[in-house]
Design a protein around this motif. Sequence first.
Motif, PDB file in Angstrom:
ATOM      1  N   MET A  99       0.857  -1.184   0.000  1.00  0.00           N
ATOM      2  CA  MET A  99       0.000   0.000   0.000  1.00  0.00           C
ATOM      3  C   MET A  99       0.895   1.237   0.000  1.00  0.00           C
ATOM      4  SD  MET A  99      -1.259   0.184   4.001  1.00  0.00           S
ATOM      5  CE  MET A  99      -1.705   1.919   3.989  1.00  0.00           C
ATOM      6  N   LEU A 100       0.264   2.396  -0.131  1.00  0.00           N
ATOM      7  CA  LEU A 100       1.015   3.655  -0.216  1.00  0.00           C
ATOM      8  C   LEU A 100       1.236   4.261   1.162  1.00  0.00           C
ATOM      9  CD1 LEU A 100      -0.892   5.128  -3.287  1.00  0.00           C
ATOM     10  CD2 LEU A 100       1.385   4.069  -3.272  1.00  0.00           C
ATOM     11  N   PHE A 101       2.421   4.812   1.363  1.00  0.00           N
ATOM     12  CA  PHE A 101       2.789   5.466   2.630  1.00  0.00           C
ATOM     13  C   PHE A 101       3.352   6.864   2.341  1.00  0.00           C
ATOM     14  CE2 PHE A 101       2.736   1.050   3.718  1.00  0.00           C
ATOM     15  CZ  PHE A 101       2.277   1.031   5.019  1.00  0.00           C
ATOM     16  N   PRO A 102       3.131   7.799   3.275  1.00  0.00           N
ATOM     17  CA  PRO A 102       3.616   9.175   3.049  1.00  0.00           C
ATOM     18  C   PRO A 102       5.140   9.266   3.054  1.00  0.00           C
ATOM     19  CG  PRO A 102       2.700   8.927   5.253  1.00  0.00           C
ATOM     20  CD  PRO A 102       2.388   7.652   4.530  1.00  0.00           C
ATOM     21  N   LEU A 103       5.665  10.268   2.313  1.00  0.00           N
ATOM     22  CA  LEU A 103       7.119  10.410   2.129  1.00  0.00           C
ATOM     23  C   LEU A 103       7.821  11.089   3.293  1.00  0.00           C
ATOM     24  CD1 LEU A 103       7.318  11.600  -1.606  1.00  0.00           C
ATOM     25  CD2 LEU A 103       7.766   9.316  -0.709  1.00  0.00           C
ATOM     26  N   GLY A 104       7.140  12.043   3.948  1.00  0.00           N
ATOM     27  CA  GLY A 104       7.791  12.837   4.994  1.00  0.00           C
ATOM     28  C   GLY A 104       7.462  14.311   4.785  1.00  0.00           C
ATOM     29  N   PRO A 105       8.208  15.209   5.447  1.00  0.00           N
ATOM     30  CA  PRO A 105       7.897  16.642   5.340  1.00  0.00           C
ATOM     31  C   PRO A 105       7.955  17.152   3.902  1.00  0.00           C
ATOM     32  CG  PRO A 105       9.345  16.235   7.203  1.00  0.00           C
ATOM     33  CD  PRO A 105       9.243  14.940   6.456  1.00  0.00           C
ATOM     34  N   VAL A 106       6.947  17.927   3.539  1.00  0.00           N
ATOM     35  CA  VAL A 106       6.809  18.476   2.184  1.00  0.00           C
ATOM     36  C   VAL A 106       6.891  19.998   2.251  1.00  0.00           C
ATOM     37  CG1 VAL A 106       5.092  18.856   0.351  1.00  0.00           C
ATOM     38  CG2 VAL A 106       5.451  16.544   1.272  1.00  0.00           C
ATOM     39  N   VAL A 107       7.606  20.593   1.310  1.00  0.00           N
ATOM     40  CA  VAL A 107       7.656  22.055   1.204  1.00  0.00           C
ATOM     41  C   VAL A 107       6.752  22.502   0.055  1.00  0.00           C
ATOM     42  CG1 VAL A 107       9.123  24.009   0.557  1.00  0.00           C
ATOM     43  CG2 VAL A 107       9.941  22.323   2.212  1.00  0.00           C
ATOM     44  N   VAL A 108       5.890  23.456   0.340  1.00  0.00           N
ATOM     45  CA  VAL A 108       4.971  23.979  -0.670  1.00  0.00           C
ATOM     46  C   VAL A 108       5.275  25.457  -0.928  1.00  0.00           C
ATOM     47  CG1 VAL A 108       2.551  24.582  -1.126  1.00  0.00           C
ATOM     48  CG2 VAL A 108       3.125  22.346  -0.141  1.00  0.00           C
ATOM     49  N   PHE A 109       5.445  25.792  -2.202  1.00  0.00           N
ATOM     50  CA  PHE A 109       5.630  27.187  -2.599  1.00  0.00           C
ATOM     51  C   PHE A 109       4.292  27.742  -3.069  1.00  0.00           C
ATOM     52  CE2 PHE A 109      10.253  27.815  -2.678  1.00  0.00           C
ATOM     53  CZ  PHE A 109      10.691  26.509  -2.484  1.00  0.00           C
ATOM     54  N   GLY A 110       3.798  28.765  -2.398  1.00  0.00           N
ATOM     55  CA  GLY A 110       2.547  29.388  -2.812  1.00  0.00           C
ATOM     56  C   GLY A 110       2.685  30.024  -4.184  1.00  0.00           C
ATOM     57  N   ALA A 111       1.570  30.054  -4.941  1.00  0.00           N
ATOM     58  CA  ALA A 111       1.553  30.638  -6.283  1.00  0.00           C
ATOM     59  C   ALA A 111       1.083  32.087  -6.220  1.00  0.00           C
ATOM     60  CB  ALA A 111       0.621  29.840  -7.177  1.00  0.00           C
ATOM     61  N   SER A 112       1.595  32.901  -7.139  1.00  0.00           N
ATOM     62  CA  SER A 112       1.173  34.309  -7.151  1.00  0.00           C
ATOM     63  C   SER A 112      -0.274  34.465  -7.566  1.00  0.00           C
ATOM     64  CB  SER A 112       2.062  35.121  -8.106  1.00  0.00           C
ATOM     65  OG  SER A 112       1.874  34.689  -9.451  1.00  0.00           O
ATOM     66  N   ASN A 113      -0.721  33.632  -8.517  1.00  0.00           N
ATOM     67  CA  ASN A 113      -2.005  33.914  -9.161  1.00  0.00           C
ATOM     68  C   ASN A 113      -3.218  33.250  -8.512  1.00  0.00           C
ATOM     69  OD1 ASN A 113      -1.127  31.395  -9.944  1.00  0.00           O
ATOM     70  ND2 ASN A 113      -1.952  31.532 -12.027  1.00  0.00           N
ATOM     71  N   PHE A 114      -2.971  32.442  -7.484  1.00  0.00           N
ATOM     72  CA  PHE A 114      -4.084  31.862  -6.718  1.00  0.00           C
ATOM     73  C   PHE A 114      -3.744  31.981  -5.240  1.00  0.00           C
ATOM     74  CE2 PHE A 114      -5.303  29.860 -10.701  1.00  0.00           C
ATOM     75  CZ  PHE A 114      -6.676  29.782 -10.613  1.00  0.00           C
ATOM     76  N   PRO A 115      -3.973  33.163  -4.664  1.00  0.00           N
ATOM     77  CA  PRO A 115      -3.563  33.387  -3.267  1.00  0.00           C
ATOM     78  C   PRO A 115      -4.211  32.407  -2.288  1.00  0.00           C
ATOM     79  CG  PRO A 115      -4.116  35.464  -4.355  1.00  0.00           C
ATOM     80  CD  PRO A 115      -4.544  34.377  -5.276  1.00  0.00           C
ATOM     81  N   LEU A 116      -5.290  31.767  -2.698  1.00  0.00           N
ATOM     82  CA  LEU A 116      -5.919  30.782  -1.811  1.00  0.00           C
ATOM     83  C   LEU A 116      -5.818  29.362  -2.387  1.00  0.00           C
ATOM     84  CD1 LEU A 116      -9.108  32.798  -0.765  1.00  0.00           C
ATOM     85  CD2 LEU A 116      -7.097  32.330   0.640  1.00  0.00           C
ATOM     86  N   ALA A 117      -6.315  29.144  -3.585  1.00  0.00           N
ATOM     87  CA  ALA A 117      -6.490  27.776  -4.078  1.00  0.00           C
ATOM     88  C   ALA A 117      -5.192  27.056  -4.417  1.00  0.00           C
ATOM     89  CB  ALA A 117      -7.424  27.763  -5.284  1.00  0.00           C
ATOM     90  N   PHE A 118      -4.120  27.825  -4.739  1.00  0.00           N
ATOM     91  CA  PHE A 118      -2.813  27.212  -4.999  1.00  0.00           C
ATOM     92  C   PHE A 118      -1.761  27.780  -4.051  1.00  0.00           C
ATOM     93  CE2 PHE A 118      -4.975  26.187  -8.864  1.00  0.00           C
ATOM     94  CZ  PHE A 118      -4.359  25.065  -9.382  1.00  0.00           C
ATOM     95  N   SER A 119      -2.164  28.149  -2.861  1.00  0.00           N
ATOM     96  CA  SER A 119      -1.185  28.722  -1.930  1.00  0.00           C
ATOM     97  C   SER A 119      -1.263  28.033  -0.573  1.00  0.00           C
ATOM     98  CB  SER A 119      -1.358  30.234  -1.857  1.00  0.00           C
ATOM     99  OG  SER A 119      -0.868  30.837  -3.050  1.00  0.00           O
ATOM    100  N   THR A 120      -1.281  28.823   0.488  1.00  0.00           N
ATOM    101  CA  THR A 120      -1.086  28.327   1.856  1.00  0.00           C
ATOM    102  C   THR A 120      -1.885  27.060   2.194  1.00  0.00           C
ATOM    103  OG1 THR A 120      -0.932  30.681   2.294  1.00  0.00           O
ATOM    104  CG2 THR A 120      -0.770  29.225   4.197  1.00  0.00           C
ATOM    105  N   ALA A 121      -3.178  27.086   1.894  1.00  0.00           N
ATOM    106  CA  ALA A 121      -3.999  25.886   2.145  1.00  0.00           C
ATOM    107  C   ALA A 121      -4.564  25.376   0.833  1.00  0.00           C
ATOM    108  CB  ALA A 121      -5.133  26.206   3.119  1.00  0.00           C
ATOM    109  N   GLY A 122      -3.812  25.571  -0.224  1.00  0.00           N
ATOM    110  CA  GLY A 122      -4.268  25.188  -1.566  1.00  0.00           C
ATOM    111  C   GLY A 122      -4.120  23.698  -1.825  1.00  0.00           C
ATOM    112  N   GLY A 123      -4.185  23.344  -3.091  1.00  0.00           N
ATOM    113  CA  GLY A 123      -4.198  21.931  -3.478  1.00  0.00           C
ATOM    114  C   GLY A 123      -2.956  21.175  -3.053  1.00  0.00           C
TER     115      GLY A 123
END
Lengths: 525, 525
Positions: A144-168
């Motif tokens: 089965m699938l298991f999580p990799l560990g800590p992930v870094v997410v870079f927020g996008a300029s053009n979707f301050p919500l949907a592709f940023s801090t709590a985005g996809g």
Amino acid sequence: MISGTNAIGSKSSKQGNKTFKTFNPKENKETEWTFYEASSNEIDEAVALATDAFKVYKDFSGAKKAEFLEAIADEIEALGDELIETYCKESGLPDGRARGERGRTMGQLRAFANLLKEGSWVEAVIEKAQPNREPMPKSDIRKMLFPLGPVVVFGASNFPLAFSTAGGDTASALAAGCPVIVKSHPMHAATGELVSSAIIKAAEKTGMPNGVFSNLNSSGIEVGQQLVKHPKVKAVGFTGSINGGTALYKLANERDEPIPVFAEMGSINPVVLLPSALENDGEAWATKYASSITMGAGQFCTNPGLVLGLKGAKLDSFINTLSEEILKLEPTCMLHPNIYAKYNEGKKELSAQKGITVTADYKKATNPNTAQPSILKVSGADFLANTKLHKEVFGPFSVVVECENALEMESILNHLEGQLTGTVLGSEDDLENNSGVVDALQSRVGRILFNGVPTGVEVNSSMVHGGPFPASTDARFTSVGTSAIKRWVRPVSYQDWPNKLLPLALQNENPLKITRLVEGEYTKN
Amino acid sequence: MISGTNAIGSKSSKQGNKTFKTFNPKENKETEWTFYEASSNEIDEAVALATDAFKVYKDFSGAKKAEFLEAIADEIEALGDELIETYCKESGLPDGRARGERGRTMGQLRAFANLLKEGSWVEAVIEKAQPNREPMPKSDIRKMLFPLGPVVVFGASNFPLAFSTAGGDTASALAAGCPVIVKSHPMHAATGELVSSAIIKAAEKTGMPNGVFSNLNSSGIEVGQQLVKHPKVKAVGFTGSINGGTALYKLANERDEPIPVFAEMGSINPVVLLPSALENDGEAWATKYASSITMGAGQFCTNPGLVLGLKGAKLDSFINTLSEEILKLEPTCMLHPNIYAKYNEGKKELSAQKGITVTADYKKATNPNTAQPSILKVSGADFLANTKLHKEVFGPFSVVVECENALEMESILNHLEGQLTGTVLGSEDDLENNSGVVDALQSRVGRILFNGVPTGVEVNSSMVHGGPFPASTDARFTSVGTSAIKRWVRPVSYQDWPNKLLPLALQNENPLKITRLVEGEYTKN
């Protein structure tokens, strides 16, 4: 109240000396808030905390992680109008868009919560032992699938919500069981801080380990680089420019332990006008595309930046209508003076290329940072000969190529780089009669559309938002839709493991009641 | 009859000037055959042919590709004893192993044929339109997996059949719909030529496009480099050393269009002896491991090269038995003098490290190129302090670490690089009482075993043969088992596409009768 501090888990922190401000593009002035750039020490603290959090968080049940995601959605909603006003101030985008994007963001979080509650996403596969098999007994093996560990997410300029801090990216990584450290986008750090506070509140309310989420401010590239190079970081999500994404991708590959970088870097999203589209619906498509090209000031990854049609009177008339209609629409404010300046540079550079005719260029006076739409046209031969014309100009802008024939159209498509989307306009007969063109387009894209506009990306289980490089760094994954969770996991096999000590998803009794592939059959038993 | 030529599709070709010979390690002399190194022009020809073949082959039905794979298996069998004799001559491996590996190779081809005939592996997902949805209508979006394009496969030294010319990489790539160009392993180029002829015969018999398979000879690194850099090559499969795999991985990432490299680079496959294993079954495990460590002269990726146990009389006795038993086994010939020399170097280097005691070292006279097994022991502290001891020595060799306590054991596991496998020996109570150790091991491996030996890799749907870097370059995929097909594909979404023009796997009527995820439910309807 915006503090401008970093969030290291639940701790508010401002150890660094460097500060920056966000910008209100509509009023063409800085906002009132000051942000503290994350220091090297704060980065290490956030990663160490995420690493500790992972030890606990990775084993949480789907139901428990779902509670967390739903609580994040609720807490974002509870931010109320302050979030909407901050978003609008930092992005220049209108109130309706802010509310729509907030809805989408909450919808994404809830979609991943539902995925977790259903549970089959872990792709459990079971093959039972055959102790009497000849010449060798067969072991019991289950994966089965298991999580990799800590992930870094870079927020996008053009979707301050949907592709940023709590985005996809964040929602899918948290759903997978990975703690997230967001490198907040410097153009909307206040919006990011508000959303970050919602996530941290939700984490506390639902009993998540401290460090499951951190939010770091940064206006330069160093914070991001240090995060991507950090040995304890196991994967990266990014939405933005080809230069930015490629740089992070290379950095991640140069590590002693290379890690995956999922960078979604946009594209020009070719649109192919097949004969009957021009014949029967040219005007209607021109009007529809004028609006798709200018939507959100053209600041979408799926903005149609290239239109291919067969040369002739019908294409002339399409270009005329598109050019007239686009000039009728009220131009809108871009996200930031830098983006506005880059748009104008790109437009100017492409307009000056050999063989280009500018068929529309908005000239009336506008408010500051407001993007003047433009349409260019060029022959197929000139387009083919000049790869500068194949590059994205981020804004309300599109190039129409007058092709000599279907073969030239196919050749152009075969010379394009990878794209997020490709669109075909025409009849079913057109599709059948132009299989070479359709095939060439399909081979270049992550999503192929018939009779529509590429802007508007559905968040569901069948969406591919990604595509061959440089549309994204890994065409095998999507950054939108529930399959986005697959970016943050890897499979592990258990061989001859005692049933009661297996993860629940792999136990004989199927206590989670998920769909599994057992001895080659999909079953809920 | 071995010609020594390259196979560019169905054409036999020897354009280059450089030649090389293979080696018979048992007789310690060159074989009678001469091979023509592929020229730069031959490489280009093979890739161009594969690119053309892809245009046709990618659209072949699962049934048609299955016929091809089954025909390959049949043609390999039809090679008869010439294949077995050539294999043995070039590898030094015994007849039984050759026959077993041939069976496994044919079994793999047939397993992928069955996967294709069943058809659900394409992961079809369907979300239907909701034209009346508010605030926006929902489009019909359907996705499935599509092949990437021409794939380059590097044959492995230690599996002249199962991981080489028609091995798992080739079988899975052909199954996915990707033409394959094999860079034949220079240690068994004649075996490769025979298998290549079988593939090409099968391709002709089943109506495959010319260029669906090519076989290139090479004794150096340039042919492989040119292949990996070729813009028309879309993915790479490799099994071999960390240095070789990492070099190809970096090369592929430096391309204008980076491509995936799936390199399986081996590991030391830690084995953890928990208390009751030593208490109750120490002797039995020691005997079993003596045989696992020496199997195939230790030339397996999953060879157990590291054993961890708690210091004490019981571990002493385990080490004594292991050391005695391993010296009782008849040493066997290695694949090549280079591999034999490298084994001796590695053994010598590790034996000279601080704190090492050599508890077994085969000293009797042996035939040429015959690996003398060896066992070392070392304290946990010395092992932790010296990463040279963490590296693989490819051969019949293992290091036993005497740990002070479970915490030290856990710490050692947390400091290891990524591994293909990890094994725990003990009772169920041991597992429960040592969850820290088990967790640390699980986080490092692709496959975790209870009370077994890691050698012996089942080819099925639940196998993960891969693991965190450097066990493999992409822990999200496996190189053994039917899921290996997922390495050569990417998803594409179709939006609002006419039903009759969709790929069969996505049509409403489900003409292929496969399992699909429709509106969130797995169904064959």
